[in-house]
Design a protein around this motif. Structure first.
Motif, PDB file in Angstrom:
ATOM      1  N   ARG A 238      21.931 -69.456 -39.608  1.00  0.00           N
ATOM      2  CA  ARG A 238      22.905 -70.196 -38.791  1.00  0.00           C
ATOM      3  C   ARG A 238      22.856 -71.648 -39.239  1.00  0.00           C
ATOM      4  NH1 ARG A 238      22.976 -73.764 -34.760  1.00  0.00           N
ATOM      5  NH2 ARG A 238      24.590 -73.626 -33.118  1.00  0.00           N
ATOM      6  N   PRO A 273      29.037 -69.814 -36.459  1.00  0.00           N
ATOM      7  CA  PRO A 273      29.023 -68.579 -37.257  1.00  0.00           C
ATOM      8  C   PRO A 273      27.603 -68.215 -37.695  1.00  0.00           C
ATOM      9  CG  PRO A 273      29.826 -70.400 -38.571  1.00  0.00           C
ATOM     10  CD  PRO A 273      29.685 -70.927 -37.172  1.00  0.00           C
ATOM     11  N   TYR A 274      27.332 -66.935 -37.719  1.00  0.00           N
ATOM     12  CA  TYR A 274      26.056 -66.415 -38.205  1.00  0.00           C
ATOM     13  C   TYR A 274      26.330 -65.618 -39.485  1.00  0.00           C
ATOM     14  CZ  TYR A 274      23.332 -67.629 -34.043  1.00  0.00           C
ATOM     15  OH  TYR A 274      22.673 -68.320 -33.054  1.00  0.00           O
ATOM     16  N   PHE A 275      25.360 -65.645 -40.395  1.00  0.00           N
ATOM     17  CA  PHE A 275      25.496 -64.931 -41.663  1.00  0.00           C
ATOM     18  C   PHE A 275      24.312 -63.977 -41.851  1.00  0.00           C
ATOM     19  CE2 PHE A 275      28.060 -68.661 -42.308  1.00  0.00           C
ATOM     20  CZ  PHE A 275      29.108 -68.238 -43.119  1.00  0.00           C
ATOM     21  N   GLN A 290      29.544 -62.762 -42.852  1.00  0.00           N
ATOM     22  CA  GLN A 290      29.670 -63.675 -41.705  1.00  0.00           C
ATOM     23  C   GLN A 290      30.042 -62.939 -40.429  1.00  0.00           C
ATOM     24  OE1 GLN A 290      32.435 -66.870 -42.307  1.00  0.00           O
ATOM     25  NE2 GLN A 290      32.347 -67.567 -40.183  1.00  0.00           N
ATOM     26  N   TRP A 291      29.456 -63.404 -39.342  1.00  0.00           N
ATOM     27  CA  TRP A 291      29.839 -62.955 -38.003  1.00  0.00           C
ATOM     28  C   TRP A 291      30.019 -64.196 -37.141  1.00  0.00           C
ATOM     29  CZ3 TRP A 291      31.039 -58.401 -35.713  1.00  0.00           C
ATOM     30  CH2 TRP A 291      31.121 -58.395 -34.310  1.00  0.00           C
ATOM     31  N   ASN A 292      31.155 -64.293 -36.439  1.00  0.00           N
ATOM     32  CA  ASN A 292      31.340 -65.450 -35.561  1.00  0.00           C
ATOM     33  C   ASN A 292      32.004 -65.016 -34.266  1.00  0.00           C
ATOM     34  OD1 ASN A 292      34.136 -65.268 -36.056  1.00  0.00           O
ATOM     35  ND2 ASN A 292      33.942 -66.583 -37.873  1.00  0.00           N
TER      36      ASN A 292
END
Length: 308
Positions: A238, A273-275, A290-292
């Motif tokens: 993050r 966003p998280y990766f 990526q997840w956001n």
């Protein structure tokens, strides 16, 4: 009485050409004997592995060595009737050794387990290691030392086993020869049929799921599946920093590939966003998924193997 692997003439087959190879490659046998097997379990079972892939199995219920997985479709790799005869002879001696140990401890009650593991490794077409050891009820029992050479007792009862297995010096020399010469030769022969399978690079398929609980931390899970070989690296980040996370070991998927996962906790107010980062030899470069917040309604994102 002598070590189980020497109970019948070894099936060495024809001379194998010395082909260049990278490796490392390994041939490992795992034996398990039970004094009182529970329902559904055989009294004796053996599995042979090329690297981390099981290529044949044998158990006392069926009495036959049979190839598994990809190797069930390969012709000429082994004479399975002779291999079955060999395993039946090993079974008899293996279970006799288990009985000797139980007699030593005067313990015929309950269920006891005797296990053996032996094998060798090749790197750059040269033998680079070998081992041969046994355990009783989860404790080290006896192992072979190729430098001495001799069987080294690791349990009081193993002193009697050592005497039996070293009753004639030739058995010690044959054990050493098996580990240093015959096992590598057998491995080279099997590689003629298996090298392309063991060298394959299957990149991971990646999926991300979210589990959301109102007013609590949500959980993001990154799952990597269908990859080979086993080694993989997974982590969450993050804002360019590695997150504290929880991960699982790379475990067999049942089809010759592996799967692994990593999870991270996300506070309800966090919108950054998280990766999920994945590194594997099947990828041309590390993969970052990526997840956001905008994606949270889409609970699963499945990607191919291409880096993004």
């Amino acid at each position: 009485m002598f070590p189980i692997v020497l109970s019948l003439p070894l099936l060495l087959g024809h001379t194998v050409p010395q082909e260049p190879q990278a490796g490392p490659y390994s041939l490992v046998f795992l034996y398990t004997g039970l004094s009182r097997p529970s329902k559904g379990l055989p009294r004796f079972q053996a599995t042979a592995f090329l690297n981390d892939q099981a290529f044949f199995r044998y158990d006392s219920d069926g009495g036959r060595a049979e190839p598994v997985g990809l190797w069930a479709q390969i012709e000429g790799m082994e004479d399975w009737e002779k291999e079955s005869q060999l395993q039946r002879a090993r079974e008899e001696i293996f279970l006799e050794t288990l009985k000797d140990i139980m007699d030593y401890y005067k313990d015929s009650q309950g269920s006891h387990t005797f296990q053996g593991m032996f094998g060798c490794e090749l790197g750059s077409n040269r033998s680079s290691g070998a081992f041969w050891r046994y355990a009783y009820d989860g404790r080290d029992f006896i192992e072979f030392n190729t430098e001495i050479p001799a069987w080294v007792p690791l349990d009081p009862a193993a002193k009697d086993t050592k005497k039996k297995w070293e009753a004639e010096r030739v058995y010690v020399q044959r054990a050493k020869a098996y580990l240093e010469e015959e096992c590598p030769r057998l491995l080279r022969r099997h590689l003629n049929y298996s090298r392309s399978h063991l060298d394959r690079q299957a990149p991971p398929t990646v999926s991300i799921t979210s589990h959301v609980v109102p007013r609590r931390n949500s959980t993001l899970k990154c799952l990597a599946s269908d990859f080979y070989p086993q080694t993989i690296s997974l982590h969450w980040s993050r804002a360019g920093k590695v997150c504290k996370s929880r991960s699982g070991d790379a475990l067999p998927s049942g089809n010759g590939t592996y799967q692994s996962w990593v999870t991270v906790k996300v506070p309800p107010e966090d919108r950054a966003p998280y990766f999920c980062h994945i590194e594997h030899s099947g990828l041309s470069q590390p993969l970052a998924v990526q997840w956001n917040e905008r994606q949270k309604a889409k609970t699963k994102v499945t990607l191919g193997a291409q880096p993004q």
